[in-house]
Design an enzyme around this catalytic site. Structure first.
Site, mmCIF file in Angstrom:
data_model
loop_
_atom_site.group_PDB
_atom_site.id
_atom_site.type_symbol
_atom_site.label_atom_id
_atom_site.label_comp_id
_atom_site.label_asym_id
_atom_site.label_seq_id
_atom_site.Cartn_x
_atom_site.Cartn_y
_atom_site.Cartn_z
ATOM 1 N N ASP A 283 32.094 24.763 63.936
ATOM 2 C CA ASP A 283 32.492 25.146 62.589
ATOM 3 C C ASP A 283 31.865 24.243 61.530
ATOM 4 O O ASP A 283 31.506 24.698 60.443
ATOM 5 C CB ASP A 283 34.016 25.105 62.474
ATOM 6 C CG ASP A 283 34.681 26.330 63.102
ATOM 7 O OD1 ASP A 283 33.945 27.213 63.592
ATOM 8 O OD2 ASP A 283 35.920 26.396 63.115
ATOM 9 N N GLY A 284 31.729 22.940 61.843
ATOM 10 C CA GLY A 284 31.109 22.017 60.895
ATOM 11 C C GLY A 284 29.665 22.383 60.613
ATOM 12 O O GLY A 284 29.203 22.330 59.469
ATOM 13 N N THR B 198 43.108 26.246 57.941
ATOM 14 C CA THR B 198 43.295 25.725 59.307
ATOM 15 C C THR B 198 42.508 24.433 59.522
ATOM 16 O O THR B 198 42.376 23.980 60.659
ATOM 17 C CB THR B 198 42.841 26.774 60.339
ATOM 18 O OG1 THR B 198 41.525 27.238 60.001
ATOM 19 C CG2 THR B 198 43.802 27.958 60.377
ATOM 20 N N ALA B 199 42.010 23.833 58.441
ATOM 21 C CA ALA B 199 41.239 22.588 58.564
ATOM 22 C C ALA B 199 42.066 21.399 58.060
ATOM 23 O O ALA B 199 43.174 21.180 58.519
ATOM 24 C CB ALA B 199 39.921 22.738 57.797
ATOM 25 N N SER C 282 43.750 20.800 55.380
ATOM 26 C CA SER C 282 45.053 21.137 54.813
ATOM 27 C C SER C 282 46.128 21.264 55.891
ATOM 28 O O SER C 282 47.256 20.794 55.726
ATOM 29 C CB SER C 282 44.956 22.451 54.027
ATOM 30 O OG SER C 282 46.229 22.873 53.598
ATOM 31 N N ALA D 181 49.508 12.750 51.747
ATOM 32 C CA ALA D 181 50.448 11.619 51.702
ATOM 33 C C ALA D 181 51.037 11.437 50.311
ATOM 34 O O ALA D 181 50.869 10.385 49.680
ATOM 35 C CB ALA D 181 49.751 10.338 52.169
#
Length: 294
Positions: free
Chosen positions: A77-78, A191-192, A194, A215
């Protein structure tokens, strides 16, 4: 041999030989169809150095100086995200060949290459259009490609202090995030990064953007989903007076006070899908839903 001559532009991971192990099979299949083959110059030099191809296997190109009917992304995917940044608005469909674990975007395995390329020549395939986020800045320009297929992340540079991110939607003030950062993602990117920060999974082509804090200082801060017709405006302040902007992982530094404007790009990225490929089946397998790991 098919009468149609198609041109394929090949992109790949120029650092890991294992992710190009199937390049010979791809080239052999394309040659058997009489295809015109173009290979990204950096990737070609890597393959040549590793002895995976010969000098006469294909024509090379550099940058975005190419025209093709299809792009083939060899890696994961990258690698497909990097390929998308080279395709830009050319509207060339991308076929993602995954050389590792199952990917959400690159879902063709080496054993499926022959039948998949056959399907392209037969016209037996579908194309999914994926939205992109366009980034504009008030001040310092964004270096390189200014669109993201997955996400745009605003992040702190130092390891100690949070940053403050004032967020407005269509000119209306939303909140000031006190956090390590903020991720604005497309449904594709949900789906990455996040997801690892507690964001929801959004089905592709839903027509929304997702904002997820990294955070956050307050436990009341939650991810928010907005229409992708909206314009997001972000202004950042930081004790280090700088912050990072990562566009699909391509990061650069900007001075505090810079205003970022994020909106849906005016074009899409096209991803080739094989017959019988379904998003929910991929999601279920990737997330190991229903698997007994005992």
């Amino acid at each position: 041999m098919p009468s149609t001559t198609l041109t394929f532009a090949l992109f790949g991971n120029a650092y890991q030989q294992s992710k190009s192990a199937a390049i010979g099979q791809v080239l052999q299949t394309l040659h058997s169809h009489g295809a015109q083959i173009l290979i990204d110059q950096e990737y070609h030099d890597f393959l040549l150095c590793e002895g995976l191809i010969s000098q006469d296997d294909a024509t090379t190109f550099a940058g975005n100086d190419f025209q093709a009917d299809f792009a083939v992304s060899m890696g994961g995917d990258g690698t497909l995200l990097k390929t998308a940044s080279r395709i830009r608005d050319k509207q060339v469909p991308i076929l993602g060949v995954h050389m590792g674990r199952l990917g959400f975007l690159a879902d063709v395995t080496p054993k499926d290459i022959d039948t998949c390329i056959d399907s392209l020549y037969q016209g037996s395939y579908s194309v999914e259009e994926r939205a992109l986020i366009h980034v504009e800045t008030n001040g310092e320009p964004i270096n390189g490609y200014e669109c993201a297929l997955n996400d745009v992340s605003i992040l702190k540079r130092d390891t100690a202090s949070m940053i403050s991110i004032r967020a407005s939607i269509n000119g209306e003030f939303l909140t000031t995030y006190q956090a390590d950062g903020l991720i604005v993602s497309t449904p594709t990117g949900s789906t990455a990064y996040s997801l690892s920060n507690g964001g929801p999974i959004i089905v592709p082509r839903t027509g929304v953007l997702l904002m997820t804090a990294v955070a956050p200082h307050s436990l009341n801060v939650r991810p928010i989903v907005i229409p992708d017709t909206a314009q997001i405006e972000l202004t950042v302040s930081s004790r280090s007076h700088t912050f990072l902007v990562a566009i699909d992982g391509r990061s650069g530094s900007l001075p505090e006070g810079t205003t970022l404007r994020l909106s849906r790009a005016p074009y899409t990225i096209k991803v080739v899908k094989r017959p019988g490929t379904h998003y929910f089946a991929t999601l279920r397998e990737k997330m190991m839903w229903g698997a007994d790991i005992r």
